[in-house]
Scaffold this motif. Structure first.
Motif, short mmCIF file in Angstrom:
data_model
loop_
_atom_site.label_atom_id
_atom_site.label_comp_id
_atom_site.label_asym_id
_atom_site.label_seq_id
_atom_site.Cartn_x
_atom_site.Cartn_y
_atom_site.Cartn_z
N UNK A 78 0.64 -1.22 -0.07
CA UNK A 78 -0.08 0.18 0.03
C UNK A 78 0.83 1.27 0.12
N UNK A 79 0.41 2.49 -0.65
CA UNK A 79 1.03 3.79 -0.55
C UNK A 79 1.93 3.76 -1.39
N UNK A 80 2.06 2.80 -2.80
CA UNK A 80 3.00 2.60 -3.76
C UNK A 80 2.54 3.13 -4.89
N UNK A 81 1.18 3.63 -4.96
CA UNK A 81 0.59 4.01 -6.30
C UNK A 81 -0.24 2.64 -7.13
N UNK A 82 -0.37 1.44 -6.31
CA UNK A 82 -0.91 0.47 -6.97
C UNK A 82 -2.34 0.71 -7.06
#
Length: 156
Positions: A78-82
Motif C-alpha cells: 500500500x501507498x506505492x501507487x498500486x
C-alpha cells in the motif's frame, strides 16, 4: 503494470480478497467466474510487482455506467501507487466503453478510501444504510467522465 487477470490469478485474487474484505469477501468460485468471462459485464485487472500480485480491481460495465466493485491492494504494498494505477485503468476501460460515469460503494467508516476517491474527483451521491454484512452503511460515490481514453488495453 496493470493487465487483465487470467485464470492463473484466481487463487491469488481470492486470497487477497479474503485479507482485504474479510466477511464481505467473494468466494474463489465467484472470482473464477468473473476472471474466466462467465460474468460477461465483469472485468478483472491485476497489478503485479516482482511477479507477485500487488492488487486487483473489479469493474462491471453496464450500459452507460461502470460500477467499480473492488480495488484491493496487498497490505505490504500500500501507498506505492498500486490503487491509483488500478483506478486509472478502470477509468480508461470506462472511457473505452463510452460510459458516462463511474459508480462505487465505500464503507462509511473507511476514511482512507473515501479520501482516495474524493481526491480523484468522486463525489458522494447517496448512502445505503446497513449495506455491508456487519450493518455498516455504504457511501455511494460517482465520477462523471469526459475526455479520451488514457489506455485502450480492453476493447471488449
Amino acid at each position: 503494470m496493470i493487465e487483465p487477470a487470467t485464470p492463473a490469478d484466481v487463487a491469488d485474487i481470492a486470497a487477497l480478497e479474503a485479507v482485504a474484505l474479510a466477511a464481505d469477501a467473494w468466494s474463489e468460485a465467484l472470482v473464477a467466474q468473473g476472471v474466466t468471462g462467465s460474468l460477461p459485464t465483469v472485468h478483472y485487472l491485476v497489478s503485479r510487482l516482482d511477479e507477485s500480485l500487488a492488487g486487483y480491481a473489479v469493474a462491471s460495465v453496464a450500459g452507460d455506467v461502470v460500477e467499480l466493485q473492488r480495488i484491493a491492494v496487498d497490505p505490504g504494498r500500500r501507498r506505492a501507487g498500486v490503487a491509483t494505477a488500478l483506478l486509472d485503468e478502470v477509468l480508461a476501460l470506462a472511457r473505452t466503453h463510452g460510459v458516462e460515469r463511474v459508480l462505487l460503494e465505500v464503507r462509511e467508516d473507511n476514511a482512507g478510501a473515501l479520501a482516495f476517491y474524493a481526491d480523484r474527483g468522486f463525489a458522494e451521491l447517496a448512502r445505503r444504510p446497513r449495506y455491508y454484512r456487519d450493518g455498516t452503511t455504504a457511501v455511494v460515490m460517482e465520477l462523471p467522465l469526459s475526455g479520451p481514453p488514457m489506455s485502450v488495453w480492453a476493447t471488449s
